[in-house]
Design a protein around this motif. Structure first.
Motif, PDB file in Angstrom:
ATOM      1  N   TYR A 151       0.191  -4.914   2.299  1.00  0.00           N
ATOM      2  CA  TYR A 151      -0.563  -4.259   2.823  1.00  0.00           C
ATOM      3  C   TYR A 151      -0.917  -2.716   2.453  1.00  0.00           C
ATOM      4  O   TYR A 151      -1.889  -2.172   2.361  1.00  0.00           O
ATOM      5  CB  TYR A 151      -0.457  -4.156   4.488  1.00  0.00           C
ATOM      6  CG  TYR A 151      -0.414  -5.590   5.299  1.00  0.00           C
ATOM      7  CD1 TYR A 151      -1.678  -5.732   6.308  1.00  0.00           C
ATOM      8  CD2 TYR A 151       0.054  -6.927   5.064  1.00  0.00           C
ATOM      9  CE1 TYR A 151      -2.450  -7.021   6.744  1.00  0.00           C
ATOM     10  CE2 TYR A 151      -0.497  -8.129   5.940  1.00  0.00           C
ATOM     11  CZ  TYR A 151      -1.722  -8.020   6.048  1.00  0.00           C
ATOM     12  OH  TYR A 151      -2.245  -8.994   6.953  1.00  0.00           O
ATOM     13  N   HIS A 152       0.488  -2.430   2.188  1.00  0.00           N
ATOM     14  CA  HIS A 152       0.287  -0.475   1.753  1.00  0.00           C
ATOM     15  C   HIS A 152      -0.341   0.001   0.457  1.00  0.00           C
ATOM     16  O   HIS A 152      -1.241   0.432   0.558  1.00  0.00           O
ATOM     17  CB  HIS A 152       1.853   0.103   1.878  1.00  0.00           C
ATOM     18  CG  HIS A 152       1.770   1.411   1.005  1.00  0.00           C
ATOM     19  ND1 HIS A 152       1.922   2.985   2.279  1.00  0.00           N
ATOM     20  CD2 HIS A 152       2.349   2.051   0.664  1.00  0.00           C
ATOM     21  CE1 HIS A 152       1.557   3.732   1.744  1.00  0.00           C
ATOM     22  NE2 HIS A 152       2.306   3.403   0.151  1.00  0.00           N
ATOM     23  N   ARG A 159      -3.940   1.317  -0.655  1.00  0.00           N
ATOM     24  CA  ARG A 159      -4.232   1.858  -1.687  1.00  0.00           C
ATOM     25  C   ARG A 159      -4.962   2.083  -2.760  1.00  0.00           C
ATOM     26  O   ARG A 159      -5.668   2.573  -3.516  1.00  0.00           O
ATOM     27  CB  ARG A 159      -2.960   2.635  -2.048  1.00  0.00           C
ATOM     28  CG  ARG A 159      -1.616   2.990  -1.218  1.00  0.00           C
ATOM     29  CD  ARG A 159      -1.881   4.843  -1.010  1.00  0.00           C
ATOM     30  NE  ARG A 159      -1.598   5.061  -2.624  1.00  0.00           N
ATOM     31  CZ  ARG A 159      -0.495   5.582  -2.374  1.00  0.00           C
ATOM     32  NH1 ARG A 159       0.399   5.545  -1.748  1.00  0.00           N
ATOM     33  NH2 ARG A 159       0.033   6.401  -4.230  1.00  0.00           N
ATOM     34  N   LEU A 160      -5.005   0.249  -3.399  1.00  0.00           N
ATOM     35  CA  LEU A 160      -5.814   0.092  -4.035  1.00  0.00           C
ATOM     36  C   LEU A 160      -7.571  -0.468  -3.644  1.00  0.00           C
ATOM     37  O   LEU A 160      -8.251  -0.427  -4.445  1.00  0.00           O
ATOM     38  CB  LEU A 160      -5.028  -1.280  -4.987  1.00  0.00           C
ATOM     39  CG  LEU A 160      -3.456  -1.047  -5.570  1.00  0.00           C
ATOM     40  CD1 LEU A 160      -3.534  -1.926  -5.894  1.00  0.00           C
ATOM     41  CD2 LEU A 160      -3.761   0.094  -6.715  1.00  0.00           C
ATOM     42  N   GLY A 161      -7.561  -0.665  -2.136  1.00  0.00           N
ATOM     43  CA  GLY A 161      -8.538  -0.201  -2.038  1.00  0.00           C
ATOM     44  C   GLY A 161      -9.225  -1.544  -1.784  1.00  0.00           C
ATOM     45  O   GLY A 161     -10.424  -2.120  -1.409  1.00  0.00           O
ATOM     46  N   LEU A 162      -8.533  -2.747  -2.171  1.00  0.00           N
ATOM     47  CA  LEU A 162      -8.370  -4.180  -1.595  1.00  0.00           C
ATOM     48  C   LEU A 162      -8.397  -4.369  -0.322  1.00  0.00           C
ATOM     49  O   LEU A 162      -9.199  -5.395   0.455  1.00  0.00           O
ATOM     50  CB  LEU A 162      -6.879  -5.388  -1.909  1.00  0.00           C
ATOM     51  CG  LEU A 162      -7.129  -4.909  -3.634  1.00  0.00           C
ATOM     52  CD1 LEU A 162      -6.148  -6.241  -3.743  1.00  0.00           C
ATOM     53  CD2 LEU A 162      -8.115  -5.243  -4.147  1.00  0.00           C
ATOM     54  N   LEU A 163      -7.846  -2.984   1.509  1.00  0.00           N
ATOM     55  CA  LEU A 163      -8.178  -3.437   2.539  1.00  0.00           C
ATOM     56  C   LEU A 163      -8.697  -2.226   2.793  1.00  0.00           C
ATOM     57  O   LEU A 163      -8.631  -1.379   2.637  1.00  0.00           O
ATOM     58  CB  LEU A 163      -6.901  -3.506   2.937  1.00  0.00           C
ATOM     59  CG  LEU A 163      -5.796  -4.840   2.843  1.00  0.00           C
ATOM     60  CD1 LEU A 163      -4.900  -4.808   4.023  1.00  0.00           C
ATOM     61  CD2 LEU A 163      -6.630  -5.718   3.370  1.00  0.00           C
ATOM     62  N   ARG A 164      -9.768  -2.601   3.606  1.00  0.00           N
ATOM     63  CA  ARG A 164     -10.347  -1.386   3.823  1.00  0.00           C
ATOM     64  C   ARG A 164     -10.420  -1.287   5.893  1.00  0.00           C
ATOM     65  O   ARG A 164     -10.479  -2.172   6.333  1.00  0.00           O
ATOM     66  CB  ARG A 164     -11.942  -1.387   4.101  1.00  0.00           C
ATOM     67  CG  ARG A 164     -12.094  -1.192   2.415  1.00  0.00           C
ATOM     68  CD  ARG A 164     -13.365  -1.311   1.746  1.00  0.00           C
ATOM     69  NE  ARG A 164     -13.239  -1.591   0.198  1.00  0.00           N
ATOM     70  CZ  ARG A 164     -12.860  -0.023  -0.457  1.00  0.00           C
ATOM     71  NH1 ARG A 164     -13.096   1.194   0.813  1.00  0.00           N
ATOM     72  NH2 ARG A 164     -13.251   0.272  -1.740  1.00  0.00           N
TER      73      ARG A 164
END
Length: 330
Positions: free
Chosen positions: A319-320, A324-329
Protein backbone atom coordinates in the motif's frame (compact mmCIF):
# COMPACT_ATOMS: atom_id res chain seq x y z
CA UNK A 1 16.18 -0.21 54.61
CA UNK A 2 14.93 3.38 55.02
CA UNK A 3 11.64 3.82 53.10
CA UNK A 4 12.68 7.10 51.46
CA UNK A 5 15.98 5.55 50.39
CA UNK A 6 14.18 2.51 48.96
CA UNK A 7 11.72 4.64 47.00
CA UNK A 8 14.57 6.78 45.72
CA UNK A 9 16.45 3.69 44.61
CA UNK A 10 13.39 2.30 42.83
CA UNK A 11 12.87 5.61 41.05
CA UNK A 12 16.50 5.69 39.88
CA UNK A 13 16.28 2.09 38.68
CA UNK A 14 13.12 2.91 36.71
CA UNK A 15 14.82 5.91 35.13
CA UNK A 16 17.83 3.77 34.23
CA UNK A 17 15.55 1.13 32.70
CA UNK A 18 13.86 3.79 30.58
CA UNK A 19 17.23 5.05 29.36
CA UNK A 20 18.43 1.56 28.47
CA UNK A 21 15.22 0.81 26.57
CA UNK A 22 15.49 4.10 24.68
CA UNK A 23 19.14 3.38 23.85
CA UNK A 24 18.18 -0.02 22.44
CA UNK A 25 15.38 1.61 20.43
CA UNK A 26 17.70 4.29 19.04
CA UNK A 27 20.29 1.70 18.07
CA UNK A 28 17.58 -0.21 16.20
CA UNK A 29 16.52 2.98 14.43
CA UNK A 30 20.10 3.72 13.39
CA UNK A 31 20.56 0.17 12.16
CA UNK A 32 17.31 0.33 10.21
CA UNK A 33 18.32 3.66 8.70
CA UNK A 34 21.63 2.24 7.52
CA UNK A 35 19.75 -0.53 5.71
CA UNK A 36 17.02 1.73 4.31
CA UNK A 37 17.63 0.71 0.71
CA UNK A 38 17.45 -3.00 1.45
CA UNK A 39 14.40 -5.18 1.96
CA UNK A 40 15.80 -6.26 5.30
CA UNK A 41 15.87 -2.68 6.47
CA UNK A 42 12.28 -2.14 5.38
CA UNK A 43 11.27 -5.31 7.14
CA UNK A 44 12.85 -4.23 10.41
CA UNK A 45 11.30 -0.77 10.23
CA UNK A 46 8.10 -0.82 8.13
CA UNK A 47 6.96 2.53 6.67
CA UNK A 48 3.98 2.76 9.03
CA UNK A 49 6.41 2.82 11.99
CA UNK A 50 9.08 4.94 10.31
CA UNK A 51 8.28 8.47 11.42
CA UNK A 52 10.91 10.50 9.56
CA UNK A 53 10.74 9.29 5.96
CA UNK A 54 12.00 12.43 4.19
CA UNK A 55 13.21 15.96 4.84
CA UNK A 56 10.64 18.30 6.42
CA UNK A 57 8.29 19.98 3.96
CA UNK A 58 5.12 22.02 4.06
CA UNK A 59 1.92 20.02 4.43
CA UNK A 60 -0.49 20.92 1.65
CA UNK A 61 -3.91 20.80 3.32
CA UNK A 62 -5.65 21.52 0.02
CA UNK A 63 -4.44 18.30 -1.58
CA UNK A 64 -6.98 16.05 0.12
CA UNK A 65 -10.44 15.07 -1.08
CA UNK A 66 -13.23 17.49 -0.25
CA UNK A 67 -15.34 16.30 2.69
CA UNK A 68 -18.98 15.33 2.24
CA UNK A 69 -21.71 17.73 3.31
CA UNK A 70 -22.67 17.50 6.98
CA UNK A 71 -26.36 16.51 7.27
CA UNK A 72 -28.85 18.48 9.34
CA UNK A 73 -29.30 15.51 11.69
CA UNK A 74 -25.57 15.10 12.29
CA UNK A 75 -24.88 12.88 15.33
CA UNK A 76 -23.27 14.42 18.39
CA UNK A 77 -19.52 13.89 18.59
CA UNK A 78 -17.62 14.13 21.89
CA UNK A 79 -13.87 14.71 21.70
CA UNK A 80 -11.46 15.03 24.62
CA UNK A 81 -7.88 16.27 24.65
CA UNK A 82 -5.81 15.19 27.68
CA UNK A 83 -3.12 17.77 28.29
CA UNK A 84 -0.10 18.47 30.44
CA UNK A 85 2.56 21.11 29.71
CA UNK A 86 2.08 21.13 25.94
CA UNK A 87 1.56 24.87 25.46
CA UNK A 88 3.78 24.78 22.36
CA UNK A 89 1.40 22.44 20.53
CA UNK A 90 -2.08 22.43 22.06
CA UNK A 91 -3.15 25.59 20.24
CA UNK A 92 -2.76 23.81 16.89
CA UNK A 93 -4.59 20.79 18.29
CA UNK A 94 -7.55 22.90 19.40
CA UNK A 95 -7.66 24.79 16.09
CA UNK A 96 -7.68 21.53 14.13
CA UNK A 97 -10.82 20.39 15.98
CA UNK A 98 -12.72 23.67 16.28
CA UNK A 99 -11.81 24.46 12.67
CA UNK A 100 -13.81 21.44 11.51
CA UNK A 101 -16.91 23.64 11.94
CA UNK A 102 -18.90 20.58 12.94
CA UNK A 103 -22.31 21.76 14.19
CA UNK A 104 -22.95 19.10 16.84
CA UNK A 105 -19.59 18.84 18.62
CA UNK A 106 -18.71 18.67 22.31
CA UNK A 107 -14.99 19.35 22.72
CA UNK A 108 -13.27 19.35 26.09
CA UNK A 109 -9.63 19.82 27.16
CA UNK A 110 -8.76 18.07 30.43
CA UNK A 111 -5.51 19.64 31.60
CA UNK A 112 -3.43 18.20 34.43
CA UNK A 113 -2.61 21.54 36.11
CA UNK A 114 0.02 22.61 33.58
CA UNK A 115 2.57 25.25 34.58
CA UNK A 116 3.91 26.16 31.12
CA UNK A 117 1.32 28.64 29.90
CA UNK A 118 -1.30 26.12 28.80
CA UNK A 119 -3.90 27.51 31.21
CA UNK A 120 -3.48 31.05 29.88
CA UNK A 121 -3.92 29.71 26.36
CA UNK A 122 -7.11 27.87 27.37
CA UNK A 123 -8.46 31.01 29.04
CA UNK A 124 -7.83 32.98 25.86
CA UNK A 125 -10.23 30.68 23.98
CA UNK A 126 -13.21 32.07 25.87
CA UNK A 127 -16.36 29.99 25.47
CA UNK A 128 -15.29 28.32 22.23
CA UNK A 129 -14.22 25.16 24.10
CA UNK A 130 -14.88 23.39 27.38
CA UNK A 131 -11.88 22.89 29.67
CA UNK A 132 -10.68 22.17 33.20
CA UNK A 133 -7.21 22.33 34.69
CA UNK A 134 -6.65 20.24 37.80
CA UNK A 135 -4.26 17.53 39.03
CA UNK A 136 -4.99 14.06 37.66
CA UNK A 137 -3.54 10.57 37.78
CA UNK A 138 -2.17 10.56 34.25
CA UNK A 139 -3.39 10.51 30.67
CA UNK A 140 -5.88 7.66 31.07
CA UNK A 141 -7.50 9.32 34.07
CA UNK A 142 -7.66 12.65 32.22
CA UNK A 143 -9.46 11.05 29.27
CA UNK A 144 -12.03 9.43 31.55
CA UNK A 145 -12.56 12.68 33.45
CA UNK A 146 -13.13 14.50 30.18
CA UNK A 147 -15.80 12.04 29.01
CA UNK A 148 -17.58 11.74 32.36
CA UNK A 149 -21.31 12.38 32.03
CA UNK A 150 -21.14 13.41 28.37
CA UNK A 151 -24.07 12.50 26.11
CA UNK A 152 -23.05 11.75 22.54
CA UNK A 153 -23.17 9.17 19.77
CA UNK A 154 -19.54 9.18 18.58
CA UNK A 155 -16.39 9.48 20.70
CA UNK A 156 -12.67 10.13 20.19
CA UNK A 157 -9.71 11.61 21.98
CA UNK A 158 -6.87 13.59 20.45
CA UNK A 159 -3.63 14.15 22.32
CA UNK A 160 -2.43 17.70 22.88
CA UNK A 161 0.34 17.50 20.29
CA UNK A 162 -1.61 15.86 17.44
CA UNK A 163 -3.98 17.38 14.86
CA UNK A 164 -7.06 16.46 12.86
CA UNK A 165 -6.90 17.06 9.13
CA UNK A 166 -9.58 19.29 7.57
CA UNK A 167 -12.86 17.48 6.92
CA UNK A 168 -12.09 14.52 9.17
CA UNK A 169 -15.26 14.79 11.26
CA UNK A 170 -17.43 15.07 8.16
CA UNK A 171 -15.80 11.98 6.62
CA UNK A 172 -16.16 9.96 9.84
CA UNK A 173 -19.79 10.89 10.38
CA UNK A 174 -20.67 10.23 6.75
CA UNK A 175 -19.25 6.71 7.03
CA UNK A 176 -20.90 5.95 10.35
CA UNK A 177 -24.30 7.14 9.09
CA UNK A 178 -24.10 5.02 5.94
CA UNK A 179 -22.72 1.94 7.75
CA UNK A 180 -24.78 1.40 10.92
CA UNK A 181 -23.13 -2.00 11.50
CA UNK A 182 -19.65 -0.49 11.93
CA UNK A 183 -18.59 0.40 15.47
CA UNK A 184 -15.01 1.73 15.20
CA UNK A 185 -13.21 3.49 12.35
CA UNK A 186 -9.67 4.73 11.83
CA UNK A 187 -7.57 5.87 8.90
CA UNK A 188 -4.19 6.82 7.49
CA UNK A 189 -1.90 9.21 9.33
CA UNK A 190 0.66 11.89 8.51
CA UNK A 191 3.83 12.40 10.55
CA UNK A 192 4.75 15.99 11.34
CA UNK A 193 7.69 17.43 13.28
CA UNK A 194 7.64 19.90 16.14
CA UNK A 195 7.27 22.78 13.65
CA UNK A 196 4.25 21.22 11.93
CA UNK A 197 6.20 20.23 8.81
CA UNK A 198 5.44 16.89 7.18
CA UNK A 199 8.14 14.22 7.52
CA UNK A 200 6.27 11.07 6.44
CA UNK A 201 2.99 9.24 5.87
CA UNK A 202 1.50 5.91 6.91
CA UNK A 203 -0.89 4.30 4.43
CA UNK A 204 -2.60 1.29 6.00
CA UNK A 205 -4.15 -1.80 4.40
CA UNK A 206 -7.55 -3.16 5.40
CA UNK A 207 -8.22 -4.06 9.02
CA UNK A 208 -6.82 -7.36 10.28
CA UNK A 209 -8.12 -8.80 13.57
CA UNK A 210 -5.42 -11.46 13.91
CA UNK A 211 -2.52 -9.04 13.50
CA UNK A 212 -4.06 -6.76 16.12
CA UNK A 213 -3.57 -9.48 18.75
CA UNK A 214 0.20 -9.25 18.29
CA UNK A 215 0.78 -5.58 17.50
CA UNK A 216 -1.17 -2.34 17.72
CA UNK A 217 -1.06 -0.82 14.25
CA UNK A 218 -4.14 1.43 14.64
CA UNK A 219 -3.17 5.13 14.73
CA UNK A 220 -4.92 6.29 17.90
CA UNK A 221 -5.27 9.88 16.74
CA UNK A 222 -7.38 8.71 13.77
CA UNK A 223 -9.74 6.43 15.74
CA UNK A 224 -13.43 7.16 16.39
CA UNK A 225 -15.98 4.84 17.98
CA UNK A 226 -19.68 4.71 18.75
CA UNK A 227 -20.66 5.35 22.34
CA UNK A 228 -22.18 1.86 22.53
CA UNK A 229 -18.61 0.54 22.54
CA UNK A 230 -17.70 2.65 25.59
CA UNK A 231 -20.96 1.74 27.33
CA UNK A 232 -20.33 -1.99 26.93
CA UNK A 233 -16.60 -2.43 27.56
CA UNK A 234 -16.12 0.45 29.96
CA UNK A 235 -13.78 3.47 29.94
CA UNK A 236 -10.02 3.66 29.48
CA UNK A 237 -8.20 1.34 31.89
CA UNK A 238 -6.27 3.70 34.16
CA UNK A 239 -3.76 1.01 35.13
CA UNK A 240 -2.22 1.49 31.66
CA UNK A 241 -0.05 4.55 31.03
CA UNK A 242 1.28 3.76 27.55
CA UNK A 243 -0.82 1.03 25.89
CA UNK A 244 -4.20 2.24 27.09
CA UNK A 245 -5.47 2.63 23.53
CA UNK A 246 -4.39 -0.90 22.55
CA UNK A 247 -6.08 -2.26 25.67
CA UNK A 248 -9.30 -0.43 24.72
CA UNK A 249 -9.06 -1.73 21.15
CA UNK A 250 -8.46 -5.33 22.24
CA UNK A 251 -11.38 -5.22 24.67
CA UNK A 252 -13.61 -3.88 21.90
CA UNK A 253 -12.43 -6.61 19.54
CA UNK A 254 -13.06 -9.31 22.17
CA UNK A 255 -16.59 -7.94 22.63
CA UNK A 256 -17.30 -8.45 18.92
CA UNK A 257 -17.37 -4.84 17.75
CA UNK A 258 -16.66 -4.22 14.06
CA UNK A 259 -13.59 -2.23 12.95
CA UNK A 260 -13.06 -0.58 9.56
CA UNK A 261 -10.05 1.24 8.16
CA UNK A 262 -11.20 4.27 6.18
CA UNK A 263 -9.21 4.83 2.95
CA UNK A 264 -8.19 8.42 3.68
CA UNK A 265 -5.84 10.51 5.81
CA UNK A 266 -7.56 11.65 9.00
CA UNK A 267 -4.95 13.05 11.39
CA UNK A 268 -1.38 14.14 11.99
CA UNK A 269 0.90 12.52 14.57
CA UNK A 270 3.53 14.93 15.86
CA UNK A 271 7.12 13.81 16.44
CA UNK A 272 9.10 15.75 19.05
CA UNK A 273 11.65 15.16 21.80
CA UNK A 274 9.26 15.43 24.74
CA UNK A 275 6.48 13.20 23.48
CA UNK A 276 5.22 10.52 25.83
CA UNK A 277 5.63 7.73 23.25
CA UNK A 278 9.41 8.11 23.53
CA UNK A 279 9.72 9.04 27.21
CA UNK A 280 7.81 6.00 28.49
CA UNK A 281 9.09 3.37 26.06
CA UNK A 282 10.22 0.91 28.76
CA UNK A 283 6.82 1.11 30.45
CA UNK A 284 5.23 0.48 27.08
CA UNK A 285 7.22 -2.70 26.55
CA UNK A 286 5.92 -4.05 29.86
CA UNK A 287 2.32 -3.10 29.15
CA UNK A 288 2.37 -4.58 25.66
CA UNK A 289 3.65 -7.81 27.16
CA UNK A 290 0.75 -7.83 29.61
CA UNK A 291 -1.76 -7.39 26.79
CA UNK A 292 -0.25 -10.10 24.60
CA UNK A 293 -0.31 -12.58 27.46
CA UNK A 294 -3.92 -11.70 28.22
CA UNK A 295 -5.13 -12.06 24.64
CA UNK A 296 -2.95 -14.90 23.39
CA UNK A 297 -2.65 -16.89 26.58
CA UNK A 298 1.15 -17.02 26.32
CA UNK A 299 4.17 -14.74 26.10
CA UNK A 300 5.25 -14.74 22.42
CA UNK A 301 8.88 -14.37 21.43
CA UNK A 302 9.95 -11.58 19.10
CA UNK A 303 10.24 -14.15 16.32
CA UNK A 304 6.67 -15.34 16.90
CA UNK A 305 5.44 -11.74 16.83
CA UNK A 306 7.29 -11.03 13.58
CA UNK A 307 5.92 -14.15 11.92
CA UNK A 308 2.37 -13.37 13.02
CA UNK A 309 2.40 -9.80 11.71
CA UNK A 310 4.45 -10.54 8.57
CA UNK A 311 1.46 -10.80 6.17
CA UNK A 312 0.09 -7.46 7.37
CA UNK A 313 3.48 -5.75 7.08
CA UNK A 314 3.86 -7.00 3.52
CA UNK A 315 0.42 -5.62 2.63
CA UNK A 316 1.31 -2.33 4.29
CA UNK A 317 4.50 -2.16 2.25
CA UNK A 318 2.50 -2.74 -0.93
CA UNK A 319 0.00 0.00 0.00
CA UNK A 320 2.81 2.39 0.91
CA UNK A 321 4.59 2.14 -2.42
CA UNK A 322 1.36 2.00 -4.42
CA UNK A 323 0.51 5.33 -2.85
CA UNK A 324 3.99 6.71 -3.47
CA UNK A 325 3.76 5.71 -7.12
CA UNK A 326 0.33 7.29 -7.51
CA UNK A 327 -1.54 4.00 -7.95
CA UNK A 328 -3.57 4.72 -4.82
CA UNK A 329 -5.04 8.16 -4.14
CA UNK A 330 -6.58 9.44 -0.94
Amino acid sequence: MDEDFRQGLEYRLEQLENRVALLERNLNLVAAGQRRASFRGLWRRPPMWTFEQHLPRLLNLNAFKSPPAIPANAPRIAMVTPSYNHADYIGATIDSIVGQAYPNLYYHVQDGASIDGTVDLLKSRGNSISWRSEPDNGQSNAINLGFAGVECEIMAYLNSDDMLLPGTLAHVVDYFMSHPDVDIVYGNRIFINRDGLEVGRAVLPRHDDKTLQYADYIPQETMFWRKRVWDKIGPIDESFHFAMDWDFILRAQAAGFKFVRLPRFLSCFRIHDAQKTTATYAIGVKEMGILRRRVLGFDPTQMQIRRAIAPYLLRQLAYHYSYRLGLLRY
